[in-house]
Design an enzyme around this catalytic site. Structure first.
Site, PDB file in Angstrom:
ATOM      1  CD  GLU A   1       1.918  -8.791  14.154  1.00 41.35           C
ATOM      2  OE1 GLU A   1       1.300  -7.824  13.715  1.00 41.35           O
ATOM      3  OE2 GLU A   1       1.631  -9.990  13.875  1.00 41.35           O
TER       4      GLU A   1
ATOM      5  CD  GLU B   1       3.038  -5.772  10.529  1.00 44.61           C
ATOM      6  OE1 GLU B   1       1.864  -6.197  10.446  1.00 44.61           O
ATOM      7  OE2 GLU B   1       4.000  -6.501  10.809  1.00 44.61           O
TER       8      GLU B   1
END
Length: 642
Positions: free
Chosen positions: A146, A303
Site C-alpha cells: 500500500e 486484500e
C-alpha cells in the site's frame, strides 16, 4: 496469473508461537487456501539489527508452505522500517506540511525521497530475493505494501531538493515554470531554483500549480521506489512476476494509471465503507477500476475483509452471506484472485479488531463456515480464471484532475469529482451496464459511449482524444465543470468548457453554485451547481426555468456530444444516462430487477459466465439473452454458464 483462482490472505506467522504454524497450514488446506502473502511486515525480525539478518524462521515458513502445496506472494518488507532505522537515521523520517517530523511507532515511517531509506530497502529486498528466488513456494513478488497510504507526501528538505530536481527535468527553464504556475500573481515569481519549496503551510492559499506539481512529484517518487525494488527482483529472479497492492478507487494520492503501467499484474485492496448506503456499488466501482488499470486483463484482489475492519468510526460486521457476495462480485468483475487481510486475526497490535479468515473465536463461527464454503466454491469455479470482462462504456478519470480540483480556492466545496464519478458509475450499475474506467488520453477504440462526469483538468491531448472518439461515431456525455483548465491548472479562456466548447456546441459565461435544488423544465432537479450557458450549435434538450440550457446535444462528425450544465439529482441523472446509453446502442448483459447485479466474463473460445448477484431481500428472476429465466434467491449469487 494462475490457472486456478488464487484464494487466501496475509499470513503473519511471526505474530504467533511456532507450534501454531502447523495448525494454521492444516486449516488453510481445510479452507481451500492455495495462496498466502508472507513477510509484509517482517523487516524487524528478518533484520533485527542493522546489517544482521535472521532468515532461519522464515525458511521454515516457506518450506511449510511448499510441503503443503500453498504458494506465496513473497513480500519485500519495506513498508514498515524497524525501530533501529528511525533511531539511526532520524533525517529519513517523514515531515508533514506544518514542519513536524513524525516518529517511528506505526508503519510507513520514512520519507519517499530519502536516499538512505532506498539503500536499506534495496538491501533487505536483495537479501530476500537471493535467498528465495528458486524456492518452490514462490509465485509472485509482493513489493512493499500500500504505497503512500500514510506517507504519500513528505515536506522535508530532502523532499524539497528532490522536488526541485523533478521540476528541472519537467520544465526547460524557470521562465517556463513561472509561466505554468502563474507566479506573476501574488509576487511569487522565482528567480532561482533554490527558492522553490514544497507547498508547506502558508498564511493562505498555496499556489495551485505548485500544489499540483508537488502531488505529481510525490506520486512519481513512490513509483520510483517500486520500480527500484522491482528491477532488483527481476535481475535476481527473472521470470517471477512482481506486483504491489494499490488501493484503486479509495486512495487518490498516487497516479494509479502510471503505477499500473509498471506492474506485471495489477493487484489492489478494497474495503467496504460502512457509512455508504450501498457499499456493494462502491465495490463494483473499485473492481472495474482495477480491471481497467490492468488493460482489461484479470487482476488480483490482494486484500479485502471477511467482516469488520478496525479503522472506521463504526466498524460494521458483515451480514451472513455478504462475505460471499463481496468476493464473487470481485470475481465477476475480473479478479483471478480473492484474498483477505488477514489469515488469522491478530491478538495484539493496532489491527487486532480487524476481521480475518480465522477469527478470534476459532472455527465454530459464521466467518469460518463462510470462508471454507467459499474456498470450495472457488475451486469449482476454477475454469473462470483467465476470462475477461468486456464493456461498451467508459468513464474518464484522471488523478491530476482530482488533485487540481482539490485546491481549496474552488467555486464550490460540493463539487467532489471522485464522488461524482462514482455516482455516474452507480447509475450505470443500476441500469445493468458494465463499464470500464479510462484515462483521458487512453485508447477509446471499441467503446460506444464515453462519460465524463467531472474532469476539471484535461490536457490538449485528452481534449482532442474525446473529440476524435465522437467524430468517429461515438456518443459522449460531459458533466458540468469539466474541461475548464489545462494540464497546468490554467483557465482555458474564451468561455467554458474551454477544452470542449466546440465539441459540445455550448459556451458558458458564468458559474452559479447552488445551496439548494433548482427545478428544470423536465421536472428533474439540479443540485450544487448551475451555469449560464448559450447554445452555439447544440440542440437544447432541457432548460432551467429561466430558459438557459441545462442539457444539450451536439452533432460532431458521425457522433453526438451531450453536455450537462448542472449536477442532476439521482433520478434525473439516471434518465439522462439511460438516454445516452440507448442512443449509443448499449444494452445490459441480462434483464434483471433493481438491486440485482449482472456481469459477464468470457474466454476467447466463447465460453462465458454470467454472474447474477442478488443484493435484495427477495428472490429475483434474471433473463439472460436468448436463455431461460433463472431465479436467484435473496442474497444469493448464481453463475450461469454458456
Amino acid at each position: 496469473m494462475p490457472d486456478v483462482i488464487a484464494y487466501g490472505g496475509d499470513w503473519n506467522p511471526e505474530q504467533w508461537p511456532e507450534e501454531t504454524w502447523e495448525q494454521d497450514v492444516a486449516l488453510m488446506r481445510e479452507a481451500g487456501v492455495n495462496r498466502v502473502s508472507v513477510g509484509i511486515f517482517s523487516w524487524s525480525l528478518l533484520e533485527p539489527a542493522e546489517g544482521v539478518f535472521d532468515f532461519g524462521w522464515f525458511d521454515r515458513v516457506m518450506d511449510l508452505l511448499a510441503t503443503n502445496g500453498i504458494k506465496a506472494n513473497l513480500a519485500t518488507p519495506t513498508a514498515a522500517p524497524p525501530p533501529w532505522f528511525g533511531d539511526a537515521y532520524p533525517e529519513a523520517l517523514p515531515v508533514d506540511a506544518d514542519g513536524r517530523r513524525l516518529t517511528h511507532g506505526s508503519r510507513q515511517g520514512f520519507c519517499p525521497s530519502s536516499p538512505i531509506y532506498r539503500e536499506k530497502a534495496l538491501r533487505i529486498a536483495e537479501q530476500l530475493a537471493t535467498r528465495y528466488r528458486d524456492h518452490e513456494a514462490l509465485a509472485l513478488w509482493h513489493v512493499h505494501n500500500e504505497y503512500g497510504c500514510h506517507n504519500a507526501r513528505c515536506f522535508c528538505d530532502t523532499s524539497a531538493a528532490a522536488f526541485r530536481a523533478w521540476l528541472r527535468s519537467h520544465y526547460a527553464s524557470l521562465d517556463a515554470l513561472n509561466d505554468a504556475w502563474g507566479t506573476a500573481f501574488w509576487s511569487q515569481r522565482y528567480s532561482d531554483w533554490a527558492q522553490i519549496l514544497p507547498p508547506r503551510a502558508t498564511p493562505t492559499f498555496p499556489n495551485p500549480g505548485q500544489q499540483l506539481d508537488f502531488r505529481r512529484f510525490s506520486s512519481d517518487a513512490l513509483i520510483e521506489l517500486y520500480t527500484a525494488e522491482r528491477d532488483l527482483l527481476r535481475k535476481i529472479a527473472p521470470g517471477v512476476p512482481a506486483t504491489t497492492n494499490l488501493m484503486a478507487g479509495a486512495h487518490w494520492d498516487m497516479d494509479c494509471w502510471a503505477f499500473a503501467a509498471e506492474m506485471d499484474v495489477v493487484s489492489t485492496d478494497h474495503y467496504l465503507i460502512g457509512a455508504r448506503a450501498e457499499p456493494h456499488i462502491d465495490l463494483a466501482f473499485a473492481a472495474d477500476y482495477a480491471r481497467s488499470l490492468n488493460g482489461g486483463r484479470p487482476w488480483l484482489l490482494m486484500e479485502h475483509s471477511t467482516s469488520a475492519v478496525n479503522w472506521q468510526p463504526r466498524n460494521r460486521a458483515k451480514a451472513p452471506g455478504e462475505l460471499r457476495r463481496n468476493s464473487l462480485t470481485h470475481l465477476a468483475r475480473g479478479a483471478d484472485g480473492i484474498m483477505y487481510f488477514q489469515w488469522r486475526a491478530s491478538r495484539a497490535g493496532a489491527e487486532k479488531w480487524h476481521s480475518a479468515m480465522l477469527p478470534h473465536a476459532g472455527t465454530n463461527t459464521k466467518i469460518w463456515r463462510e470462508v471454507t464454503a467459499l474456498g470450495a466454491e472457488l475451486a469449482r469455479l476454477a475454469d473462470v480464471a483467465g476470462s475477461t470482462v468486456s464493456a461498451d462504456v467508459a468513464i474518464l478519470i484522471d488523478h491530476s484532475s482530482v488533485w487540481a480540483q482539490d485546491h481549496p480556492a474552488q467555486p464550490s466545496v460540493d463539487m467532489d469529482p471522485v464522488e461524482e464519478a462514482k455516482r455516474w458509475h452507480a447509475a450505470l450499475w443500476r441500469a445493468g451496464v458494465t463499464c470500464d474506467l479510462a484515462h483521458p488520453e487512453g485508447d477509446l477504440t471499441g467503446y460506444r459511449l464515453v462519460l465524463v462526469p467531472a474532469l476539471y483538468l484535461v490536457s490538449d491531448a485528452g481534449a482532442a482524444n474525446l473529440a476524435r472518439f465522437v467524430e468517429r461515431g461515438g456518443v459522449a456525455l460531459v458533466g458540468p465543470y469539466s474541461g475548464i483548465v489545462d494540464e497546468y491548472d490554467r483557465v482555458r479562456l474564451g468561455g467554458y468548457p474551454g477544452a470542449w466548447r466546440d465539441l459540445l456546441g455550448v459556451s458558458v459565461e458564468e458559474f452559479f453554485p447552488l445551496d439548494g435544488p433548482i427545478a428544470l423544465a423536465s421536472g428533474a432537479s439540479g443540485t450544487a451547481w448551475s451555469e449560464v450557458a448559450h447554445a452555439a450549435g447544440a440542440k437544447v434538450l432541457d432548460t432551467y426555468a429561466t430558459g438557459e440550457p441545462a442539457w444539450t446535444r451536439n452533432e460532431w462528425g458521425d457522433g453526438f456530444a451531450h453536455y450537462l450544465t448542472t449536477r442532476l439529482d439521482d433520478d434525473g441523472l439516471a434518465e439522462v444516462i439511460a438516454a445516452v446509453v440507448a442512443e449509443a446502442g448499449v444494452e445490459p448483459v441480462a434483464a434483471a430487477p433493481a438491486g440485482v447485479e449482472v456481469v459477464r466474463r468470457s474466454h476467447a473460445d466463447g465460453r462465458s459466465y454470467l454472474f447474477a448477484v442478488n443484493h435484495t431481500g427477495e428472490d429475483a428472476v434474471v433473463i439472460p439473452p436468448g436463455g431461460d429465466p433463472v431465479t436467484v434467491a435473496a442474497g444469493d449469487v448464481h453463475v450461469i454458464y454458456a
